[in-house]
Write a protein that holds these residues in place. Sequence first.
Motif, mmCIF file in Angstrom:
data_model
loop_
_atom_site.group_PDB
_atom_site.id
_atom_site.type_symbol
_atom_site.label_atom_id
_atom_site.label_comp_id
_atom_site.label_asym_id
_atom_site.label_seq_id
_atom_site.Cartn_x
_atom_site.Cartn_y
_atom_site.Cartn_z
ATOM 1 N N UNK A 105 69.104 32.115 65.521
ATOM 2 C CA UNK A 105 69.549 33.553 64.337
ATOM 3 C C UNK A 105 69.810 34.669 65.408
ATOM 4 N N UNK A 106 68.924 34.626 65.770
ATOM 5 C CA UNK A 106 69.100 35.916 67.444
ATOM 6 C C UNK A 106 70.935 35.886 68.086
ATOM 7 N N UNK A 107 71.105 34.389 68.686
ATOM 8 C CA UNK A 107 71.989 33.709 69.134
ATOM 9 C C UNK A 107 73.209 34.344 68.256
ATOM 10 N N UNK A 108 73.307 34.023 67.073
ATOM 11 C CA UNK A 108 74.135 34.029 66.128
ATOM 12 C C UNK A 108 74.560 35.694 65.718
ATOM 13 N N UNK A 109 73.470 36.485 65.566
ATOM 14 C CA UNK A 109 73.569 37.107 65.310
ATOM 15 C C UNK A 109 74.429 38.428 66.607
ATOM 16 N N UNK A 110 73.918 38.039 67.743
ATOM 17 C CA UNK A 110 74.957 38.800 68.793
ATOM 18 C C UNK A 110 76.536 37.957 69.128
ATOM 19 N N UNK B 178 74.802 32.766 76.298
ATOM 20 C CA UNK B 178 74.289 31.934 75.157
ATOM 21 C C UNK B 178 74.380 30.820 75.142
ATOM 22 N N UNK B 179 75.290 29.853 75.505
ATOM 23 C CA UNK B 179 75.560 28.673 75.973
ATOM 24 C C UNK B 179 74.551 27.788 77.263
ATOM 25 N N UNK B 180 74.358 29.103 77.631
ATOM 26 C CA UNK B 180 73.871 28.593 78.485
ATOM 27 C C UNK B 180 72.105 28.121 78.800
ATOM 28 N N UNK B 181 71.626 29.462 77.754
ATOM 29 C CA UNK B 181 70.592 29.766 77.490
ATOM 30 C C UNK B 181 70.189 28.502 76.193
ATOM 31 N N UNK B 182 71.073 27.945 75.340
ATOM 32 C CA UNK B 182 70.869 26.563 74.785
ATOM 33 C C UNK B 182 70.939 25.086 75.827
ATOM 34 N N UNK B 183 71.718 25.503 76.574
ATOM 35 C CA UNK B 183 71.475 24.261 77.324
ATOM 36 C C UNK B 183 70.262 24.076 78.539
ATOM 37 N N UNK B 184 69.715 25.152 78.883
ATOM 38 C CA UNK B 184 68.530 25.353 79.707
ATOM 39 C C UNK B 184 67.862 24.528 78.697
ATOM 40 N N UNK B 185 67.344 25.263 76.859
ATOM 41 C CA UNK B 185 66.428 24.725 76.608
ATOM 42 C C UNK B 185 66.208 23.126 76.360
ATOM 43 N N UNK B 186 67.951 22.684 76.218
ATOM 44 C CA UNK B 186 67.492 21.011 75.872
ATOM 45 C C UNK B 186 67.378 20.861 77.014
ATOM 46 N N UNK B 187 68.294 21.230 78.477
ATOM 47 C CA UNK B 187 67.876 19.941 79.117
ATOM 48 C C UNK B 187 66.669 19.840 79.765
ATOM 49 N N UNK C 197 72.972 45.192 74.392
ATOM 50 C CA UNK C 197 72.825 45.121 73.726
ATOM 51 C C UNK C 197 72.171 47.148 73.065
ATOM 52 N N UNK C 198 70.999 47.107 74.344
ATOM 53 C CA UNK C 198 70.861 48.145 74.187
ATOM 54 C C UNK C 198 71.960 49.233 74.781
ATOM 55 N N UNK C 199 72.859 48.954 75.909
ATOM 56 C CA UNK C 199 73.913 49.545 75.662
ATOM 57 C C UNK C 199 74.229 50.086 74.790
ATOM 58 N N UNK C 200 74.963 49.032 74.151
ATOM 59 C CA UNK C 200 75.952 49.252 72.380
ATOM 60 C C UNK C 200 74.993 49.795 71.907
ATOM 61 N N UNK C 201 73.998 50.006 71.594
ATOM 62 C CA UNK C 201 72.860 50.954 70.738
ATOM 63 C C UNK C 201 72.928 52.019 71.461
ATOM 64 N N UNK C 202 72.601 52.269 72.356
ATOM 65 C CA UNK C 202 72.849 53.762 73.197
ATOM 66 C C UNK C 202 74.017 54.706 73.507
#
Length: 503
Positions: free
Chosen positions: A410-415, A445-454, A482-487
């Motif tokens: 959900x976090x990845x989709x929101x970002x 995001x793609x790297x994050x999920x690749x890490x989790x799966x591998x 994200x913090x930069x965009x909000x700031x």
Amino acid sequence: MGEKHVNQVIYAKWIAFVHFVKQWMSPALFATLGVLIIGIIVLFVPPYIGLADNGDFFRVFSSNGMYVDQVQHTATQFGYFVKDYPIYEYFNEQHTAFFSSQSLFIQSALFLNNFFLDGIFDIRFLALLYFIFLLGAVYLLVEGITTKMKGFSGYVVALFAILIFGDTAYIAYFNSFFGEGLMLIAMLYISASLLLIYQNRYNDYWMLALFFVSSLLLITTKQQNAPVAIVIGMLGLLLLFIKKNKAFRIWTASALGAIVLTGVLMYAFIPETFVTINQYQTMTRGVILNTEEPEKDLKDMGINEQFALLKGTTYFQKYKMVETDSPFMEENFYRHFGFVPVLEFYISHPNTLLQMLNLSAEHAFTIRPLEMGNYEKSAGKPFGAKTGFFTLYSTVKHNASPSSFGMIVLFALAVILGYSRGSIQKWRLGDFRGLVRLDLVLILVGTSFAVLLTTIVGDGEADLAKHEFLFNVCFDILILMILASLTEFTWEQIAKRRAKKHV
């Protein structure tokens, strides 16, 4: 009336201070100086902070011409950080076939070390090299994020960058032989180069070169990073279109092709010893770890059901039911499965896969391995003691982050949705440079999920915190963006309100 006057004076002084700081120090430099101060205290001021060996160091220091007193070193494993390593004077009988870009930094550190010390390698020379490159990465990353930010908002982002990437949980890796320190640096440079291309800040050729070299360093740090090459190579195709220059497109295509090829070669030439270790733990700490019918799952994969007795064991545990590297195991166990059959098993058993992914998610936000100590034995701290200096971000993150795979999705989709705003219009207008920031988000995001799966498919849940280190880096870069965009949004709203008041 008096209170209003006081507020105006305070605001005027604040603006004057902002202009003074902006005149002498950019947000990027401010962030770099902050990380510099913290890093010096952590790495080079007693008591020195590092990470204890968990058994992984041997193949690194032995491949680079160093050794240890095995009895003393075994006594410090997991509990104490070791700073000094003797250097082989003549023949290195323990040489092992281990390729990693990490060796480039270790050999450079050895070269520098030998100007000051004879026969002993002080790991702080390696930390020094890593730290210098980290400072450059932080500078460019913050520069890429804050280039067009107005007012004091860029300095707020710089503070966030200090809190996140100056955290001791990250910096402590530099005083160790773990490859994670280099992975942090490489991923920061990859992100910085893409953000600077997006901002059109520096020469595109130089940024492409930085992207290329950093990607190679990341992929060749560890064999487990090989799948990341596919993610970077495929999503990096957008870079082909940011310039119509034919030469640039040729260089870009060549760079992306080399990145993918490097990933393939890293996977193809994984040493047989590592394959065996990973295979064992993939099965015992993965496929049959949470199942109530391990015999049935083993039978489905064509493996003798009696191996269900190994459920939950690790390759390195002290008391073993069977010799993990014996010909018997090779003949009856290892030869019957590999990466692809395990992946097929998880796909055909989605409940087991989801269980493992949820287990992976529980450890995904832990930057430093909790079982390893940070201090030298001479510091007088208890065995396995960990520092609490400048660990606010890593501590809050560890305690407050989501613990289910679904929340990560959900976090990845929101970002992705957040940074996709206006992307269709940019695509239609041919503004491919304006899509590079979204492309970076997709790579992270793609790297994050690749890490989790591998991690799950390649080694089960063994040592998850360290194996998912790259997930943390990608997540934290996204958090900073994200913090930069909000700031930036908040600052714009404040500026609009003040403008209305003055009108």
